[in-house]
Design an enzyme around this catalytic site. Structure first.
Site, PDB file in Angstrom:
ATOM      1  N   SER A  66       0.712  -0.894  -0.081  1.00  0.00           N
ATOM      2  CA  SER A  66       0.176   0.451  -0.185  1.00  0.00           C
ATOM      3  C   SER A  66       0.528   1.571  -0.325  1.00  0.00           C
ATOM      4  O   SER A  66       0.148   2.672  -0.282  1.00  0.00           O
ATOM      5  CB  SER A  66      -0.849   0.095   0.909  1.00  0.00           C
ATOM      6  OG  SER A  66      -1.950  -0.777   0.979  1.00  0.00           O
ATOM      7  N   LYS A  69       0.159   3.997  -2.700  1.00  0.00           N
ATOM      8  CA  LYS A  69      -0.467   4.218  -2.773  1.00  0.00           C
ATOM      9  C   LYS A  69      -0.861   5.890  -3.349  1.00  0.00           C
ATOM     10  O   LYS A  69      -1.500   6.204  -4.310  1.00  0.00           O
ATOM     11  CB  LYS A  69      -2.122   3.712  -2.227  1.00  0.00           C
ATOM     12  CG  LYS A  69      -2.343   2.773  -1.817  1.00  0.00           C
ATOM     13  CD  LYS A  69      -3.149   2.443  -0.318  1.00  0.00           C
ATOM     14  CE  LYS A  69      -3.973   0.924  -0.661  1.00  0.00           C
ATOM     15  NZ  LYS A  69      -4.199   0.627   0.425  1.00  0.00           N
ATOM     16  N   TYR A 191      -4.310  -2.912  -9.417  1.00  0.00           N
ATOM     17  CA  TYR A 191      -4.302  -2.755  -8.185  1.00  0.00           C
ATOM     18  C   TYR A 191      -3.182  -4.119  -7.522  1.00  0.00           C
ATOM     19  O   TYR A 191      -2.157  -3.180  -6.997  1.00  0.00           O
ATOM     20  CB  TYR A 191      -5.530  -2.894  -6.917  1.00  0.00           C
ATOM     21  CG  TYR A 191      -5.683  -2.960  -5.864  1.00  0.00           C
ATOM     22  CD1 TYR A 191      -4.894  -1.641  -5.303  1.00  0.00           C
ATOM     23  CD2 TYR A 191      -5.923  -3.843  -4.630  1.00  0.00           C
ATOM     24  CE1 TYR A 191      -4.887  -1.252  -4.254  1.00  0.00           C
ATOM     25  CE2 TYR A 191      -5.009  -3.738  -3.636  1.00  0.00           C
ATOM     26  CZ  TYR A 191      -5.193  -2.374  -3.336  1.00  0.00           C
ATOM     27  OH  TYR A 191      -4.188  -2.849  -1.622  1.00  0.00           O
ATOM     28  N   TYR A 243      -4.121   5.399   7.543  1.00  0.00           N
ATOM     29  CA  TYR A 243      -5.499   4.418   8.026  1.00  0.00           C
ATOM     30  C   TYR A 243      -5.554   5.397   9.119  1.00  0.00           C
ATOM     31  O   TYR A 243      -6.158   5.529   9.602  1.00  0.00           O
ATOM     32  CB  TYR A 243      -4.732   3.270   7.689  1.00  0.00           C
ATOM     33  CG  TYR A 243      -4.265   2.635   6.956  1.00  0.00           C
ATOM     34  CD1 TYR A 243      -5.434   2.750   5.839  1.00  0.00           C
ATOM     35  CD2 TYR A 243      -3.431   1.776   7.153  1.00  0.00           C
ATOM     36  CE1 TYR A 243      -4.443   2.217   3.968  1.00  0.00           C
ATOM     37  CE2 TYR A 243      -2.481   1.298   5.835  1.00  0.00           C
ATOM     38  CZ  TYR A 243      -3.594   1.356   4.688  1.00  0.00           C
ATOM     39  OH  TYR A 243      -3.221   0.892   3.286  1.00  0.00           O
ATOM     40  N   VAL A 261       1.452  -3.396   4.276  1.00  0.00           N
ATOM     41  CA  VAL A 261       2.000  -4.546   5.254  1.00  0.00           C
ATOM     42  C   VAL A 261       2.629  -5.130   4.806  1.00  0.00           C
ATOM     43  O   VAL A 261       3.135  -6.634   5.969  1.00  0.00           O
ATOM     44  CB  VAL A 261       0.370  -4.861   4.870  1.00  0.00           C
ATOM     45  CG1 VAL A 261      -0.733  -4.321   5.636  1.00  0.00           C
ATOM     46  CG2 VAL A 261      -0.157  -5.683   2.820  1.00  0.00           C
TER      47      VAL A 261
END
Length: 437
Positions: A66, A69, A191, A243, A261
């Protein structure tokens, strides 16, 4: 032996201090991420002018996950434009987990591009006619941020696809809401590919430094994305990048950041540097325990929090000289010309003009010497130019001196003949104009 650079020393001190940290767990939802050595730990820092400092396992490769992103978001903004992207994806933090089955109530959009739903959609908004061309655009674009060509780890991407039921549910939920006008499997393919790109801690530091430098890669010299795109990306990183732990992160660390992660974190001090940190064990939010702690310690010890008080700082007016019997004033500026100290600079120019008026020197002349100004903030330049216009309108001559005028877009729109590269030429011009004819 050459002594260690003090930034390298600070990194190594933090690395050594945290090397025994064993908190957190490996990511269980992606089987391939269970195979990594949990004790690996890399820490790198890249300044906004391209100098790298490192400690620990900085050459170990891991999948970006991530952390990709914000960079895909930057490419989408660049390729599709702000309106198209923001019509499709919001910019508000959720307070929810990164894979929460949550969309905006009224619009059906993903809440922001840092959660999985938003990233699935922004991957569809980069340039390309199909999944294959979009994946190539992402590889090329993220590689440009890193300053080297990046490979993808097909084994991890296959493992991620096999464990991707929740992402598939998110994609179909967006499809049902009408916010994903693309093929679900193609969107997921793009993705997962983006998340499978391989990086190391040094790559993340360079990527962070590129964001720090306004989208300009300080290692390669390439302008990867426009500064306006870069600013938007950093803003969303600051509010959404960590997050449901984003609020506490910004309170404690105070830097725009993004985690993944696989254990990577990129953190950015705008205008200063980027940090790349990697350690595989994660906390309950999906953020690396050791990497997050390293960023917090560096922020504290190097004074990096973006909302820290700046103190008194350097006076921008270095000197005020009077020549030609007091009819010509030279105002010398120094340091960065920012909005914070533009007031002082403008007041110095106005004071010089007022002194000319009080002495009945009409017309008089003011030369503003910016050769020792290291950085120009465009709004500050505009304020200074407005003051110059006012002094000129009052009947005085004004010349600005900036040795890098031709390479400084901040001067665009200023009067060409009033901005010179030589102090001697500016003084000579004014002195000649003031002498009786």
């Amino acid at each position: 032996m050459e002594p260690l650079h003090p930034l390298t020393r600070r990194l190594r001190e933090v690395h050594d201090e945290l090397h025994g940290e064993a908190g957190g767990e490996l990511r269980s939802s992606i089987p391939a991420l269970q195979e990594v050595d949990p004790d690996r730990f890399g820490l790198a820092l890249c300044t906004a002018d391209g100098h790298l400092h490192e400690a620990g396992d900085v050459t170990d490769r891991f999948t970006i996950q991530s952390v990709v992103k914000p960079f895909v978001y930057a490419l989408a903004l660049t390729d599709s434009g702000f309106d198209a992207v923001h019509d499709s994806v919001g910019v508000e933090p959720t307070g929810e987990a990164f894979n929460a089955l949550v969309l905006e109530d009224v619009t059906g959009r993903p809440p922001n591009p840092m959660v999985n739903a938003g990233a699935i959609l922004t991957g569809c908004l980069v340039a390309g006619d199909d999944a294959t061309t979009r994946k190539q655009r992402i590889r090329d674009g993220v590689s440009a941020f890193a300053g080297r060509s990046l490979d993808d780890d097909e084994r991890v991407s296959e493992s991620e696809k096999g464990a991707g039921e929740r992402n598939r549910a998110l994609a179909w939920l967006m499809k049902a809401e009408g916010s994903l006008p693309y093929d679900v499997e193609d969107a997921l393919d793009v993705y997962v590919f983006a998340c499978s790109l391989e990086v190391d801690a040094r790559d993340l530091a360079v990527m962070g430094a590129t964001l720090s430098a306004g989208g300009w890669n300080p290692v390669t010299g390439e302008q990867v994305v426009p500064p306006t795109v870069n600013r938007t990306v950093l803003s969303v990183m600051a509010t959404c990048g960590m997050y449901d732990g984003a609020g506490r992160w910004f309170v404690d660390v105070g830097l725009p950041a993004k985690s993944g992660v696989a254990g990577g974190i990129v953190a950015v001090q705008p205008g200063q540097l980027g940090i790349g940190a990697w350690s595989p064990r994660l906390d309950e939010h999906g953020n690396s325990v050791r990497a997050a702690r390293a960023c917090a310690l560096l922020s504290e010890r190097l004074g990096m929090h973006e909302l820290r008080p700046e103190g008194k700082g350097l006076r921008v007016v270095a000197a005020h000289e009077r020549r030609e019997g007091g009819r010509l004033h030279v105002v010398r500026l120094q340091g960065p010309l920012t909005l914070r100290n533009a007031d002082e600079a403008c007041r110095a120019v106005v004071a010089a003009a007022q002194e000319l008026d009080d002495a009945a020197h009409r017309p008089g002349a003011v030369v503003v010497d910016l050769r020792s100004v290291g950085w120009l903030h465009e709004p500050a330049v505009q304020l200074l130019c407005t003051t110059v216009d006012d002094v000129q309108a009052a009947g005085h001559l004004v010349r600005l001196v900036d040795r890098d005028r031709e390479e400084s877009p901040e001067w665009e729109g200023s009067t060409p003949e009033s901005t010179l590269e030589s102090l001697e030429e500016a003084v000579a011009q004014c002195a000649s104009a003031l002498r009786p004819r």
